[in-house]
Design a protein around this motif. Structure first.
Motif, mmCIF file in Angstrom:
data_model
loop_
_atom_site.group_PDB
_atom_site.id
_atom_site.type_symbol
_atom_site.label_atom_id
_atom_site.label_comp_id
_atom_site.label_asym_id
_atom_site.label_seq_id
_atom_site.Cartn_x
_atom_site.Cartn_y
_atom_site.Cartn_z
ATOM 1 N N ASP A 226 -7.196 13.677 -9.505
ATOM 2 C CA ASP A 226 -6.018 13.882 -10.596
ATOM 3 C C ASP A 226 -6.158 13.346 -11.751
ATOM 4 N N ARG A 227 -6.398 14.296 -12.836
ATOM 5 C CA ARG A 227 -6.638 13.949 -14.277
ATOM 6 C C ARG A 227 -5.384 13.648 -15.025
ATOM 7 N N TYR A 228 -4.146 14.413 -14.231
ATOM 8 C CA TYR A 228 -2.718 13.969 -15.164
ATOM 9 C C TYR A 228 -2.042 14.053 -13.768
ATOM 10 N N ASN A 229 -0.758 13.412 -14.322
ATOM 11 C CA ASN A 229 0.311 13.225 -13.173
ATOM 12 C C ASN A 229 1.200 14.598 -13.071
ATOM 13 N N GLU A 230 0.943 15.392 -12.143
ATOM 14 C CA GLU A 230 1.241 16.534 -11.688
ATOM 15 C C GLU A 230 2.855 16.683 -10.984
ATOM 16 N N TYR A 231 3.325 17.526 -11.397
ATOM 17 C CA TYR A 231 4.998 17.747 -11.157
ATOM 18 C C TYR A 231 5.045 18.155 -9.596
ATOM 19 N N GLY A 232 4.286 19.101 -9.276
ATOM 20 C CA GLY A 232 4.453 19.454 -7.726
ATOM 21 C C GLY A 232 4.096 18.355 -6.693
ATOM 22 N N LYS A 233 3.159 17.719 -7.049
ATOM 23 C CA LYS A 233 2.771 16.450 -6.060
ATOM 24 C C LYS A 233 3.811 15.513 -6.133
ATOM 25 N N TRP A 234 4.345 15.117 -7.315
ATOM 26 C CA TRP A 234 5.374 14.135 -7.503
ATOM 27 C C TRP A 234 6.820 14.334 -6.854
ATOM 28 N N LEU A 235 7.074 15.776 -7.097
ATOM 29 C CA LEU A 235 8.285 16.379 -6.458
ATOM 30 C C LEU A 235 8.261 16.106 -4.973
ATOM 31 N N LYS A 236 7.235 16.498 -4.444
ATOM 32 C CA LYS A 236 6.978 16.220 -2.942
ATOM 33 C C LYS A 236 7.085 15.051 -2.443
ATOM 34 N N GLU A 237 6.609 14.152 -3.123
ATOM 35 C CA GLU A 237 6.772 12.762 -2.867
ATOM 36 C C GLU A 237 8.154 12.176 -3.019
ATOM 37 N N GLN A 238 8.907 12.745 -4.114
ATOM 38 C CA GLN A 238 10.171 12.390 -3.930
ATOM 39 C C GLN A 238 11.204 12.845 -2.774
ATOM 40 N N LEU A 239 11.003 14.185 -2.756
ATOM 41 C CA LEU A 239 11.764 14.721 -1.569
ATOM 42 C C LEU A 239 11.256 14.797 -0.290
ATOM 43 N N LYS A 240 9.899 14.837 0.014
ATOM 44 C CA LYS A 240 9.476 14.635 1.396
ATOM 45 C C LYS A 240 9.617 16.083 1.900
ATOM 46 N N MET A 241 9.511 17.323 1.184
ATOM 47 C CA MET A 241 9.602 18.599 1.523
ATOM 48 C C MET A 241 9.223 19.522 0.672
ATOM 49 N N LYS A 242 9.037 20.604 0.947
ATOM 50 C CA LYS A 242 8.758 21.843 0.059
ATOM 51 C C LYS A 242 10.118 22.194 -0.632
#
Length: 307
Positions: free
Chosen positions: A2-18
């Motif tokens: 990961d060369r940058y802090n990517e939104y999709g990955k962060w959002l999944k970590e925040q909400l634990k769901m798609k």
């Protein structure tokens, strides 16, 4: 890698769901359209460029969400949703009316949070009191249209607020424990490449959680498109490769924990006064990642507070 802090990955970590955002048009306007701070709106603005077909003000919030769910749910039946109050200024109105629309969205099945797009000059403390409470019971992001950190630019695009206003709104919101997003346009007339890269350092001083970058697009019928055709020399129309390298330079000067949601916007080709690049968002992101690998570039690598 990961060369940058990517939104999709962060959002999944925040909400634990798609999850998927569903854009809404709640029927609000803007203070630089109705005469409170100006008329005519921002010189680049045409909200048709990002409103899906189901975003129509004659439809209720519930109906817009249900139609959005129907569209996405066909492919992903287990998807959950964020109600994205996107069009115009979604904190600008009578407080009771604003709150009622948020609460209507949260009552819709499978809606697990709110993303609220607004302007820095439209966040009264009484609404922050309410949003602080909402943030305790659901996922919430307040996204401010920053557009530029330079007051000369903000004046020239008829934005109607200053960067000091942005600092105030972002800080007051973050102090309530609310996630704060920002939106910036790269390529606005009068800004040099060095100005744009320097914005990353200035924005890094703010307590932003997420950030969207968009290239300037000239939309038919806007004042900025007219200005371009009257004097193209004031503008720099980036090639895709030029913009990719600009984005990477920007990201290297950005605080490493800021979550990057977007690098580009995609307006319908029929609305563009100057042709776009013909790249889908995922295609552009792939090119950015490949170029970052080639350059061995990382988010925050050149951020001055790392030195």
């Amino acid at each position: 890698m990961d060369r940058y802090n990517e939104y999709g990955k962060w959002l999944k970590e925040q909400l634990k769901m798609k999850v998927q955002k569903i854009s809404l048009n709640a029927g609000f306007t803007c203070p630089n359209r109705d005469g409170k701070v100006g008329v005519g709106g921002c010189t680049y603005c045409n909200n048709q460029t990002f409103n899906p077909a189901y975003c129509q003000t004659e439809k209720s919030i519930t109906q817009q969400l249900e139609e959005g769910k129907s569209f996405f749910g066909r492919k992903y039946p287990d998807m959950k949703y964020l109600a994205y109050f996107q069009a115009y200024t979604n904190t600008y109105g009578q407080i009771d009316d604003v709150v009622a629309k948020y609460e209507e969205a949260l009552r819709v099945d499978d809606v697990v949070g709110l993303v609220i797009g607004t302007r820095p000059d439209c966040m009264p403390d009484v609404l922050l009191d309410y949003l602080e409470e909402v943030n305790q019971r659901t996922f919430l992001v307040v996204e401010y249209g920053i557009e530029s950190v330079y007051d000369d630019t903000l004046r020239s695009i008829n934005r109607g607020h200053t960067h000091v206003t942005t600092i105030d709104a972002v800080c007051r919101t973050a102090e309530r424990g609310i996630r704060v997003g920002g939106h910036v346009i790269l390529g606005l007339p009068g800004e040099s490449r060095e100005n744009m890269v320097a914005e990353a350092e200035i924005l890094s001083e703010l307590p932003l959680t997420t950030l969207k970058l968009h290239q300037l697009q000239l939309i038919k019928g806007t004042r900025m498109a007219d200005e371009y055709f009257a004097d193209p020399s004031v503008f720099h129309h980036f090639t895709a490769d030029e913009y990719i390298d600009l984005v990477i330079d920007f990201v290297q000067h950005l605080r490493k924990d800021v979550v990057l949601e977007r690098f580009v916007s995609q307006s319908p080709a029929s609305l563009l006064a100057v042709p776009g690049w013909g790249l889908k968002n995922y295609e552009f992101v792939d090119k950015v990642r490949k170029r970052m690998d080639e350059r061995d570039a990382w988010q925050g690598a050149l951020y001055r507070n790392n030195q």
